[in-house]
Write a protein that holds these residues in place. Sequence first.
Motif, short mmCIF file in Angstrom:
data_model
loop_
_atom_site.label_atom_id
_atom_site.label_comp_id
_atom_site.label_asym_id
_atom_site.label_seq_id
_atom_site.Cartn_x
_atom_site.Cartn_y
_atom_site.Cartn_z
N ASN A 143 43.89 13.33 38.48
CA ASN A 143 44.25 14.74 38.73
C ASN A 143 44.58 15.43 37.41
OD1 ASN A 143 44.04 14.13 41.45
ND2 ASN A 143 46.24 13.81 41.71
N VAL A 144 44.15 16.68 37.30
CA VAL A 144 44.33 17.46 36.07
C VAL A 144 45.10 18.74 36.35
CG1 VAL A 144 43.15 18.63 34.17
CG2 VAL A 144 42.16 16.58 35.17
N LEU A 145 46.00 19.07 35.45
CA LEU A 145 46.74 20.34 35.51
C LEU A 145 46.32 21.21 34.34
CD1 LEU A 145 48.98 22.36 36.26
CD2 LEU A 145 50.61 20.85 35.08
N LEU A 191 37.82 26.57 32.38
CA LEU A 191 38.25 25.18 32.29
C LEU A 191 38.13 24.48 33.65
CD1 LEU A 191 41.42 25.62 30.04
CD2 LEU A 191 39.28 24.50 29.41
N LYS A 192 38.51 25.20 34.69
CA LYS A 192 38.43 24.62 36.03
C LYS A 192 36.98 24.30 36.38
CE LYS A 192 39.76 25.38 40.85
NZ LYS A 192 40.38 26.32 41.82
N THR A 193 36.07 25.20 36.02
CA THR A 193 34.65 24.98 36.28
C THR A 193 34.16 23.73 35.57
OG1 THR A 193 34.26 27.37 36.53
CG2 THR A 193 32.34 25.98 36.08
N ALA A 194 34.60 23.55 34.31
CA ALA A 194 34.20 22.36 33.54
C ALA A 194 34.77 21.09 34.17
CB ALA A 194 34.68 22.49 32.09
N MET A 195 36.02 21.17 34.63
CA MET A 195 36.65 20.01 35.25
C MET A 195 35.99 19.65 36.58
SD MET A 195 38.94 18.99 33.13
CE MET A 195 37.86 19.63 31.83
N GLU A 196 35.58 20.67 37.32
CA GLU A 196 34.94 20.44 38.62
C GLU A 196 33.60 19.71 38.46
OE1 GLU A 196 36.68 24.15 41.30
OE2 GLU A 196 34.84 24.42 40.13
N ALA A 197 33.02 19.82 37.28
CA ALA A 197 31.73 19.15 37.03
C ALA A 197 31.91 17.67 36.73
CB ALA A 197 31.02 19.82 35.85
N MET A 198 33.17 17.24 36.55
CA MET A 198 33.46 15.83 36.29
C MET A 198 33.68 15.10 37.60
SD MET A 198 36.12 16.00 33.07
CE MET A 198 36.24 14.21 33.00
N GLU A 199 32.86 14.13 37.88
CA GLU A 199 32.97 13.42 39.15
C GLU A 199 34.25 12.59 39.23
OE1 GLU A 199 30.31 9.46 38.00
OE2 GLU A 199 29.44 11.05 39.24
N GLU A 227 41.65 16.14 41.80
CA GLU A 227 42.29 17.41 42.15
C GLU A 227 42.65 18.16 40.88
OE1 GLU A 227 45.72 19.08 45.24
OE2 GLU A 227 45.44 16.92 44.93
N ILE A 228 42.53 19.48 40.95
CA ILE A 228 42.83 20.34 39.80
C ILE A 228 43.96 21.29 40.17
CG2 ILE A 228 41.93 22.05 38.18
CD1 ILE A 228 39.11 20.94 38.81
N PHE A 229 45.03 21.26 39.39
CA PHE A 229 46.14 22.18 39.57
C PHE A 229 46.09 23.24 38.47
CE2 PHE A 229 47.56 17.96 41.04
CZ PHE A 229 47.86 18.26 42.36
N GLU A 230 46.66 24.41 38.73
CA GLU A 230 46.66 25.49 37.76
C GLU A 230 48.07 26.07 37.59
OE1 GLU A 230 43.37 28.41 37.96
OE2 GLU A 230 42.75 27.31 39.75
N ALA A 231 48.40 26.43 36.35
CA ALA A 231 49.68 27.07 36.07
C ALA A 231 49.47 28.11 34.97
CB ALA A 231 50.71 26.04 35.61
N GLY A 232 50.10 29.27 35.14
CA GLY A 232 49.99 30.33 34.16
C GLY A 232 51.15 30.38 33.19
N ASP A 233 52.13 29.48 33.39
CA ASP A 233 53.28 29.42 32.49
C ASP A 233 53.87 28.02 32.52
OD1 ASP A 233 55.65 29.36 34.53
OD2 ASP A 233 54.36 31.00 35.22
N ILE A 249 36.05 25.17 21.12
CA ILE A 249 35.29 24.03 21.59
C ILE A 249 34.58 24.35 22.91
CG2 ILE A 249 37.12 22.98 22.98
CD1 ILE A 249 36.28 20.26 21.77
N ASN A 250 33.46 23.70 23.13
CA ASN A 250 32.72 23.85 24.38
C ASN A 250 33.52 23.21 25.52
OD1 ASN A 250 30.86 23.23 26.57
ND2 ASN A 250 29.21 23.78 25.14
N PRO A 251 33.72 23.92 26.63
CA PRO A 251 34.47 23.35 27.75
C PRO A 251 33.94 22.00 28.23
CG PRO A 251 34.14 25.69 28.09
CD PRO A 251 33.32 25.31 26.89
N CYS A 252 32.63 21.80 28.13
CA CYS A 252 32.05 20.52 28.54
C CYS A 252 32.53 19.40 27.62
CB CYS A 252 30.53 20.60 28.51
SG CYS A 252 29.85 21.72 29.76
N ASP A 253 32.73 19.72 26.34
CA ASP A 253 33.25 18.72 25.40
C ASP A 253 34.70 18.39 25.73
OD1 ASP A 253 30.87 18.58 24.02
OD2 ASP A 253 31.43 20.14 22.59
N ILE A 254 35.44 19.36 26.22
CA ILE A 254 36.83 19.11 26.61
C ILE A 254 36.87 18.07 27.72
CG2 ILE A 254 38.90 20.12 27.68
CD1 ILE A 254 38.18 22.74 26.37
N ALA A 255 35.95 18.17 28.63
CA ALA A 255 35.88 17.21 29.73
C ALA A 255 35.67 15.80 29.19
CB ALA A 255 34.76 17.59 30.69
N LEU A 256 34.79 15.66 28.20
CA LEU A 256 34.53 14.34 27.62
C LEU A 256 35.74 13.82 26.86
CD1 LEU A 256 30.89 14.97 26.28
CD2 LEU A 256 31.57 13.66 28.30
#
Length: 216
Positions: free
Chosen positions: A5-7, A19-27, A31-37, A108-115
Amino acid sequence: MSKFNVLITEDHALIRFGLKTAMEAMEQVAEIFEAGDSQTAIEIVKNQQVDAVIMDLGLPGMNGIEATEAIKQINPNIKILILTSHKTKEEVIKSIKAGASAYCSKEINPCDIALILRSVLQGAIWFDPSVSQYILDIIKNDKEKINNNSNSDYNLTKRELQVLALIKEGLNNTDIAKKLHLSVNTVKAHVSSIMQKLEVDDRTQAAIKAISNNII
């Protein structure tokens, strides 16, 4: 690798969406959580199973470094990847000391962040090339503090020294296990013992101490 799970902690909604889109592409992501602060992020960590945090530094109220420190106190096993446009020496060093396992530029490319995130979750450490000099500065400063006992092996076993050398090279637990023909669980046990003997909190600090104190 099991699912995790990623926050995502970022105050800009558009960046969070990317970022969420990039994370969703990772099998591997469950679960993905989000926080603005920061405060919201801390509450999520307290109440949810979070394995990794993507952390912005320029957050409203409590900044990302303070939030990183607070989260690591709640759960030392959480991996934190700093994602920021800030690249000052002070911020990089404070982030490392707070417990970050990776420091990435927002360019950095969001896809690279996933890696990178997947690698960090497997036990590796990663820092943007643009801040590598600051890491060297940490090592240089530590060398100036070396005392007569600095060359001690800290009672590390031969196997622990082998594992520490590979940690210093940036290898994760799976790669270390393959290289030394050990099980991943055995490597984890060695890493835990190494950190206890070196009196450090994470692999990053272990690698820096190994270099600065000439352990390896």
